[in-house]
Design a protein around this motif. Sequence first.
Motif, PDB file in Angstrom:
ATOM      1  N   ALA A  52      70.789  33.417  34.052  1.00 28.42           N
ATOM      2  CA  ALA A  52      71.440  34.698  33.771  1.00 28.42           C
ATOM      3  C   ALA A  52      70.397  35.815  33.717  1.00 28.42           C
ATOM      4  O   ALA A  52      69.322  35.660  33.148  1.00 28.42           O
ATOM      5  N   ASP A  53      70.756  36.943  34.310  1.00 25.86           N
ATOM      6  CA  ASP A  53      69.862  38.101  34.374  1.00 25.86           C
ATOM      7  C   ASP A  53      70.736  39.307  34.685  1.00 25.86           C
ATOM      8  O   ASP A  53      71.672  39.200  35.491  1.00 25.86           O
ATOM      9  N   PRO A  54      70.496  40.460  34.053  1.00 19.85           N
ATOM     10  CA  PRO A  54      71.362  41.612  34.310  1.00 19.85           C
ATOM     11  C   PRO A  54      71.389  42.043  35.777  1.00 19.85           C
ATOM     12  O   PRO A  54      72.383  42.609  36.231  1.00 19.85           O
ATOM     13  N   GLY A  55      70.322  41.768  36.523  1.00 17.31           N
ATOM     14  CA  GLY A  55      70.326  42.105  37.944  1.00 17.31           C
ATOM     15  C   GLY A  55      71.145  41.122  38.756  1.00 17.31           C
ATOM     16  O   GLY A  55      71.968  41.506  39.597  1.00 17.31           O
ATOM     17  N   ILE A  56      70.946  39.824  38.505  1.00 16.28           N
ATOM     18  CA  ILE A  56      71.657  38.793  39.260  1.00 16.28           C
ATOM     19  C   ILE A  56      73.147  38.802  38.937  1.00 16.28           C
ATOM     20  O   ILE A  56      73.999  38.604  39.813  1.00 16.28           O
ATOM     21  N   VAL A 113      64.475  41.702  27.361  1.00 20.60           N
ATOM     22  CA  VAL A 113      65.270  41.312  26.186  1.00 20.60           C
ATOM     23  C   VAL A 113      66.745  41.204  26.555  1.00 20.60           C
ATOM     24  O   VAL A 113      67.455  40.315  26.078  1.00 20.60           O
ATOM     25  N   SER A 114      67.211  42.100  27.428  1.00 21.24           N
ATOM     26  CA  SER A 114      68.592  42.004  27.900  1.00 21.24           C
ATOM     27  C   SER A 114      68.841  40.663  28.592  1.00 21.24           C
ATOM     28  O   SER A 114      69.850  39.988  28.340  1.00 21.24           O
ATOM     29  N   GLY A 115      67.922  40.255  29.461  1.00 14.83           N
ATOM     30  CA  GLY A 115      68.055  38.956  30.119  1.00 14.83           C
ATOM     31  C   GLY A 115      68.008  37.805  29.142  1.00 14.83           C
ATOM     32  O   GLY A 115      68.760  36.831  29.270  1.00 14.83           O
ATOM     33  N   CYS A 116      67.143  37.900  28.140  1.00 13.39           N
ATOM     34  CA  CYS A 116      67.032  36.841  27.135  1.00 13.39           C
ATOM     35  C   CYS A 116      68.339  36.683  26.367  1.00 13.39           C
ATOM     36  O   CYS A 116      68.796  35.569  26.090  1.00 13.39           O
ATOM     37  N   VAL A 117      68.968  37.816  26.009  1.00 12.99           N
ATOM     38  CA  VAL A 117      70.247  37.765  25.289  1.00 12.99           C
ATOM     39  C   VAL A 117      71.329  37.149  26.159  1.00 12.99           C
ATOM     40  O   VAL A 117      72.111  36.299  25.704  1.00 12.99           O
ATOM     41  N   MET A 118      71.384  37.549  27.422  1.00 19.10           N
ATOM     42  CA  MET A 118      72.414  37.008  28.317  1.00 19.10           C
ATOM     43  C   MET A 118      72.228  35.517  28.539  1.00 19.10           C
ATOM     44  O   MET A 118      73.206  34.761  28.609  1.00 19.10           O
ATOM     45  N   GLN A 119      70.989  35.073  28.657  1.00 19.51           N
ATOM     46  CA  GLN A 119      70.741  33.644  28.794  1.00 19.51           C
ATOM     47  C   GLN A 119      71.144  32.897  27.534  1.00 19.51           C
ATOM     48  O   GLN A 119      71.649  31.775  27.596  1.00 19.51           O
ATOM     49  N   GLY A 120      70.934  33.525  26.367  1.00 20.30           N
ATOM     50  CA  GLY A 120      71.270  32.867  25.113  1.00 20.30           C
ATOM     51  C   GLY A 120      72.760  32.737  24.884  1.00 20.30           C
ATOM     52  O   GLY A 120      73.248  31.666  24.513  1.00 20.30           O
ATOM     53  N   ILE A 121      73.522  33.813  25.111  1.00 20.64           N
ATOM     54  CA  ILE A 121      74.948  33.757  24.795  1.00 20.64           C
ATOM     55  C   ILE A 121      75.741  33.007  25.863  1.00 20.64           C
ATOM     56  O   ILE A 121      76.825  32.498  25.583  1.00 20.64           O
ATOM     57  N   SER A 122      75.210  32.931  27.084  1.00 19.85           N
ATOM     58  CA  SER A 122      75.912  32.207  28.147  1.00 19.85           C
ATOM     59  C   SER A 122      75.390  30.788  28.330  1.00 19.85           C
ATOM     60  O   SER A 122      75.991  30.004  29.057  1.00 19.85           O
ATOM     61  N   LEU A 131      57.355  41.520  25.366  1.00 20.77           N
ATOM     62  CA  LEU A 131      55.958  41.692  25.778  1.00 20.77           C
ATOM     63  C   LEU A 131      55.753  41.243  27.221  1.00 20.77           C
ATOM     64  O   LEU A 131      55.043  41.907  27.993  1.00 20.77           O
ATOM     65  N   ALA A 132      56.364  40.116  27.594  1.00 17.63           N
ATOM     66  CA  ALA A 132      56.221  39.624  28.973  1.00 17.63           C
ATOM     67  C   ALA A 132      56.836  40.608  29.966  1.00 17.63           C
ATOM     68  O   ALA A 132      56.278  40.862  31.040  1.00 17.63           O
ATOM     69  N   GLY A 133      57.994  41.190  29.611  1.00 18.77           N
ATOM     70  CA  GLY A 133      58.622  42.174  30.482  1.00 18.77           C
ATOM     71  C   GLY A 133      57.784  43.429  30.620  1.00 18.77           C
ATOM     72  O   GLY A 133      57.649  43.993  31.717  1.00 18.77           O
ATOM     73  N   MET A 134      57.212  43.888  29.496  1.00 22.66           N
ATOM     74  CA  MET A 134      56.315  45.058  29.550  1.00 22.66           C
ATOM     75  C   MET A 134      55.168  44.814  30.521  1.00 22.66           C
ATOM     76  O   MET A 134      54.863  45.657  31.382  1.00 22.66           O
ATOM     77  N   LEU A 135      54.529  43.658  30.384  1.00 25.65           N
ATOM     78  CA  LEU A 135      53.374  43.340  31.225  1.00 25.65           C
ATOM     79  C   LEU A 135      53.772  43.254  32.691  1.00 25.65           C
ATOM     80  O   LEU A 135      53.082  43.791  33.575  1.00 25.65           O
ATOM     81  N   LEU A 136      54.903  42.607  32.981  1.00 25.29           N
ATOM     82  CA  LEU A 136      55.334  42.425  34.368  1.00 25.29           C
ATOM     83  C   LEU A 136      55.597  43.765  35.050  1.00 25.29           C
ATOM     84  O   LEU A 136      55.100  44.018  36.163  1.00 25.29           O
ATOM     85  N   VAL A 137      56.364  44.636  34.409  1.00 23.13           N
ATOM     86  CA  VAL A 137      56.715  45.911  35.045  1.00 23.13           C
ATOM     87  C   VAL A 137      55.494  46.824  35.138  1.00 23.13           C
ATOM     88  O   VAL A 137      55.298  47.512  36.156  1.00 23.13           O
ATOM     89  N   LEU A 138      54.658  46.825  34.109  1.00 24.34           N
ATOM     90  CA  LEU A 138      53.463  47.676  34.137  1.00 24.34           C
ATOM     91  C   LEU A 138      52.514  47.258  35.259  1.00 24.34           C
ATOM     92  O   LEU A 138      52.001  48.102  36.004  1.00 24.34           O
ATOM     93  N   GLY A 145      64.561  40.475  33.831  1.00 27.41           N
ATOM     94  CA  GLY A 145      65.312  39.751  32.814  1.00 27.41           C
ATOM     95  C   GLY A 145      65.349  38.256  33.041  1.00 27.41           C
ATOM     96  O   GLY A 145      65.776  37.509  32.151  1.00 27.41           O
ATOM     97  N   LEU A 146      64.930  37.806  34.197  1.00 23.51           N
ATOM     98  CA  LEU A 146      64.852  36.360  34.481  1.00 23.51           C
ATOM     99  C   LEU A 146      63.463  35.821  34.178  1.00 23.51           C
ATOM    100  O   LEU A 146      63.312  34.818  33.472  1.00 23.51           O
ATOM    101  N   ILE A 147      62.437  36.504  34.672  1.00 26.69           N
ATOM    102  CA  ILE A 147      61.068  36.004  34.540  1.00 26.69           C
ATOM    103  C   ILE A 147      60.553  36.133  33.118  1.00 26.69           C
ATOM    104  O   ILE A 147      59.922  35.212  32.585  1.00 26.69           O
ATOM    105  N   GLY A 148      60.803  37.294  32.472  1.00 24.09           N
ATOM    106  CA  GLY A 148      60.291  37.530  31.127  1.00 24.09           C
ATOM    107  C   GLY A 148      60.698  36.453  30.126  1.00 24.09           C
ATOM    108  O   GLY A 148      59.838  35.832  29.478  1.00 24.09           O
ATOM    109  N   PRO A 149      62.001  36.184  29.967  1.00 25.15           N
ATOM    110  CA  PRO A 149      62.418  35.141  29.021  1.00 25.15           C
ATOM    111  C   PRO A 149      61.910  33.742  29.384  1.00 25.15           C
ATOM    112  O   PRO A 149      61.584  32.952  28.496  1.00 25.15           O
ATOM    113  N   HIS A 150      61.846  33.423  30.685  1.00 26.20           N
ATOM    114  CA  HIS A 150      61.363  32.093  31.074  1.00 26.20           C
ATOM    115  C   HIS A 150      59.890  31.919  30.727  1.00 26.20           C
ATOM    116  O   HIS A 150      59.477  30.859  30.234  1.00 26.20           O
TER     117      HIS A 150
END
Length: 323
Positions: free
Chosen positions: A78-82, A64-73, A279-286, A255-260
């Motif tokens: 955009a991704d909190p790690g990159i 969700v953090s990545g999704c927000v950063m992609q949206g506002i920028s 949900l996508a981020g939960m699945l990826l990390v799990l 934060g890059l893969i989940g929103p995409h």
Amino acid sequence: MLVLGALIVIAFLISMNTGYIRLSPMDVLKTFFGGGTDKQDLILFQFRLPRIVISILIGAGLAVSGCVMQGISRNALADPGILGINAGAGLVVMLFISFYPSTSAAPVFMLPLLALGGGLATAALIFALAYQRHRGLLPTRLLLTGIAVAAAISAATLVLTLRLSPEKYQFVATWMAGSIWGTNWKFVLALLPWILILLPYVFFKANAMNVLNLGEAIAKGLGAPVSKEQVKLLTAAVGLAASSVAVSGGIGFVGLIGPHLARRLVGPRHQLLLPTSALAGMLLVLVADTLARWILQPSEIPTGIVVAVIGAPYFLYLLARAK
């Protein structure tokens, strides 16, 4: 969203059965409802379940953090790690852990606050360097500035680790690789309030994000307080990323893969995009954490390495397609 939810449930059940000491599905079921042995209770409730819950929480927070950063920028990369947010938060956490014991109760609950401070300072620096008075936030400028700041912080972190004892150096090196080191219920309680407060707030701001995604000029023409909304959403995004990094280490690309993935499934409207990203981020990390515990049994590899194996090629693919 229903399919992603079902996949998370399946991954949850598989993860409870995965580990050096194997528990059959029937053993897990009996233990879950209070019919297991003391050893099975210890394995399931003190080792596996806290780690599974933390994986789910940090997956939602980072995506969700990545999704927000992609949206506002308006930057699809955009991704909190990159962008270096994770590196800034991690630097402060690493400094704290280096000089204080990390096993006492107080530092555990202070880690998200310290990570938030480091993440906000890094985000403020990046946006100050990338922002142009008459042109606003340029996506390419933001990405390049974030990569440069992340590289500088990573270099500073490496220099500081040279002063650590061998034991702490080993811990910090593993942490930087993305090892989910907070694997007990104290860390779940430290992270849970941040997720429960910030995720609903971001979901509530979905309509504002739809307007901001139209571009700064159009958003101002529609009467939106662009700067205020950007600051509020950026603070929430940094809070989600920093609190997740505090217990997960340097896991990138979520934060890059989940929103995409979510955008391909449900489209660009943030009312659906934000929860689907979670949900996508939960699945990826799990799934990544389950594989990290299973591939080299009885040893395990950092979860961040498994995510990077998936995320790095995908990032290069997106970079090649970007105009």
